[in-house]
Design a protein around this motif. Structure first.
Motif, PDB file in Angstrom:
ATOM      1  N   ARG A 199      26.521  45.436  37.082  1.00  0.00           N
ATOM      2  CA  ARG A 199      27.678  45.678  36.012  1.00  0.00           C
ATOM      3  C   ARG A 199      27.989  44.286  35.844  1.00  0.00           C
ATOM      4  O   ARG A 199      28.823  43.547  36.418  1.00  0.00           O
ATOM      5  CB  ARG A 199      28.905  46.493  36.641  1.00  0.00           C
ATOM      6  CG  ARG A 199      28.615  48.032  36.674  1.00  0.00           C
ATOM      7  CD  ARG A 199      28.386  48.520  35.217  1.00  0.00           C
ATOM      8  NE  ARG A 199      29.209  48.132  34.294  1.00  0.00           N
ATOM      9  CZ  ARG A 199      30.252  48.945  33.764  1.00  0.00           C
ATOM     10  NH1 ARG A 199      30.436  49.893  34.175  1.00  0.00           N
ATOM     11  NH2 ARG A 199      31.191  48.428  32.835  1.00  0.00           N
ATOM     12  N   TRP A 257      31.317  42.832  34.454  1.00  0.00           N
ATOM     13  CA  TRP A 257      32.205  42.426  35.473  1.00  0.00           C
ATOM     14  C   TRP A 257      32.192  41.090  35.838  1.00  0.00           C
ATOM     15  O   TRP A 257      33.210  40.528  36.020  1.00  0.00           O
ATOM     16  CB  TRP A 257      32.119  43.359  36.625  1.00  0.00           C
ATOM     17  CG  TRP A 257      32.365  44.863  36.474  1.00  0.00           C
ATOM     18  CD1 TRP A 257      32.471  45.642  35.272  1.00  0.00           C
ATOM     19  CD2 TRP A 257      32.396  45.756  37.449  1.00  0.00           C
ATOM     20  NE1 TRP A 257      32.692  46.906  35.519  1.00  0.00           N
ATOM     21  CE2 TRP A 257      32.655  47.187  36.647  1.00  0.00           C
ATOM     22  CE3 TRP A 257      32.570  45.955  38.512  1.00  0.00           C
ATOM     23  CZ2 TRP A 257      32.625  48.419  37.395  1.00  0.00           C
ATOM     24  CZ3 TRP A 257      32.794  47.145  39.574  1.00  0.00           C
ATOM     25  CH2 TRP A 257      32.739  48.481  38.787  1.00  0.00           C
ATOM     26  N   ASP A 274      33.401  39.110  32.753  1.00  0.00           N
ATOM     27  CA  ASP A 274      34.992  39.116  32.793  1.00  0.00           C
ATOM     28  C   ASP A 274      35.466  38.155  33.568  1.00  0.00           C
ATOM     29  O   ASP A 274      36.589  37.635  33.219  1.00  0.00           O
ATOM     30  CB  ASP A 274      35.513  40.420  33.036  1.00  0.00           C
ATOM     31  CG  ASP A 274      35.156  41.911  31.862  1.00  0.00           C
ATOM     32  OD1 ASP A 274      34.601  41.221  30.841  1.00  0.00           O
ATOM     33  OD2 ASP A 274      34.878  42.991  32.248  1.00  0.00           O
ATOM     34  N   ARG A 275      34.960  37.850  34.823  1.00  0.00           N
ATOM     35  CA  ARG A 275      35.807  37.084  35.848  1.00  0.00           C
ATOM     36  C   ARG A 275      35.482  35.658  35.258  1.00  0.00           C
ATOM     37  O   ARG A 275      36.450  34.702  35.702  1.00  0.00           O
ATOM     38  CB  ARG A 275      34.864  37.066  37.121  1.00  0.00           C
ATOM     39  CG  ARG A 275      35.193  38.339  37.927  1.00  0.00           C
ATOM     40  CD  ARG A 275      34.331  38.492  39.015  1.00  0.00           C
ATOM     41  NE  ARG A 275      34.313  40.010  39.489  1.00  0.00           N
ATOM     42  CZ  ARG A 275      33.373  40.551  39.756  1.00  0.00           C
ATOM     43  NH1 ARG A 275      32.046  39.794  40.112  1.00  0.00           N
ATOM     44  NH2 ARG A 275      33.394  41.721  40.296  1.00  0.00           N
ATOM     45  N   GLU A 305      29.860  47.857  41.899  1.00  0.00           N
ATOM     46  CA  GLU A 305      29.126  46.827  40.828  1.00  0.00           C
ATOM     47  C   GLU A 305      27.701  46.722  40.975  1.00  0.00           C
ATOM     48  O   GLU A 305      27.093  46.188  39.942  1.00  0.00           O
ATOM     49  CB  GLU A 305      29.988  45.432  41.237  1.00  0.00           C
ATOM     50  CG  GLU A 305      29.489  44.188  40.332  1.00  0.00           C
ATOM     51  CD  GLU A 305      30.363  42.993  40.459  1.00  0.00           C
ATOM     52  OE1 GLU A 305      29.962  42.099  39.866  1.00  0.00           O
ATOM     53  OE2 GLU A 305      31.160  43.028  41.251  1.00  0.00           O
TER      54      GLU A 305
END
Length: 329
Positions: free
Chosen positions: A112, A115, A118-119, A288
């Motif tokens: 993913r 993810w 996004d961090r 993840e």
């Protein structure tokens, strides 16, 4: 209607843009080394992948979305075309970075990757920036970078499967978009290139037998004041130390150095980076990274000790990843 294979590997605009910006010698090197890599099909797989690419349905997207988790192309296609597309996409297995959604087909990749994006996305300015992504895989992050306003994304990855996956995605997400994946590594970066505003290295450092040489190459890629985004495996601790696995780590043969954050920061300072900032530390979860219908080989659940998920199957600390940014001088 079958696709024309002559449309594959169309990097001329990239080489022209680099030449126009004063990097003609490097553009010539990239052109030469790319041609050599694409002609050295040692296992015969590239021919098979090219043949599969030509069998992709010749359909156009009505809408393209690059700014969401699953990078997406949508449009009206028939059930037969969708079935044909799914079958052809599966020939590029394993799909590791993503996810993607092409004409209602969800490519549920091993990672993913959204993810991870996004961090980090709020910690780097990409608008109107020229970007280098070393070890980019199939170029998933490149599409997210374009959505964030990047003017050019050049990805480097030595695995021809990932180069081909990117060519598949370019077919539907934008053949004319300035997002490229070339079959190369950081070894192609010459000293003091000073060409990029932002350079990414995500999931690469621990695969290098010389992490310092890798960081030097990343520094050489950047303009003065350019930004590095570095993501890598680490081990916990406040001291400057490094885990050197004996044999495999999480079943991977090519993991050499897992530093603590203080040691990683020291490496960055020694390679002339400043303004070093730790922006995230996250333990990799089995949500993840996992096996899917699009990546059916072993994945993280198989790499961990079944009796203690905080350890790898070999007894080392389970994967934890840090993201840092730093400035080139």
């Amino acid at each position: 209607m079958p696709l024309d294979a002559a449309k594959l590997f169309d990097f001329d605009r990239l080489f022209e843009d680099l030449t126009a910006e004063g990097f003609g010698d490097w553009a010539a090197t990239l052109k030469r080394e790319t041609a050599a890599a694409l002609s050295s099909d040692g296992h015969g797989s590239l021919t098979t992948w090219i043949d599969a690419w030509t069998k992709l349905p010749d359909i156009a997207a009505d809408t393209i979305r690059l700014d969401q988790g699953a990078v997406e192309a949508t449009g009206l296609i028939s059930d037969d075309e969708r079935a044909e597309l799914r079958t052809t996409l599966q020939q590029f297995h394993p799909w590791r970075k993503g996810p993607f959604r092409l004409f209602d087909i969800d490519i549920d990749t091993e990672w993913r990757s959204d993810w991870k994006w996004d961090r980090l996305q709020n910690h780097v300015e990409l608008r109107d920036r020229r970007i280098l992504d070393v070890g980019c895989g199939n170029g998933y992050f490149g599409w997210r970078m374009l959505a964030a306003g990047a003017s050019l994304v050049l990805g480097l990855d030595p695995f021809l499967l990932y180069v081909m996956q990117h060519e598949v995605l370019r077919r539907y997400l934008g053949p004319s978009c300035p997002n490229y994946v070339l079959p190369a590594t950081d070894a192609i970066i010459p000293p003091r290139l000073n060409a990029f505003d932002v350079t990414f290295s995500m999931g690469v450092l621990y695969h290098r037998t010389s992490p310092v040489d890798h960081l030097k190459a990343l520094h050489d890629s950047l303009k003065t004041g350019g930004q590095l985004v570095l993501e890598t495996l680490i081990v916990d601790g406040d001291a400057r130390r490094v885990l050197v696995p004996e044999g495999r780590y999480a079943k991977m043969r090519n993991v050499w150095f897992l530093p603590t954050v203080p040691m990683l920061e020291l490496w960055l300072r020694r390679t002339k980076f400043t303004d070093i900032r730790l922006i995230d530390i996250t333990a990799t979860s089995t949500d993840e990274q996992r096996s899917t219908d699009w990546m059916t080989f072993e994945s993280l659940p198989d790499f961990l000790d079944p009796a203690d998920q905080t350890k790898t199957i070999e007894g080392y600390p389970a994967p934890v990843r840090a993201i840092l940014t730093a400035t080139g001088t």
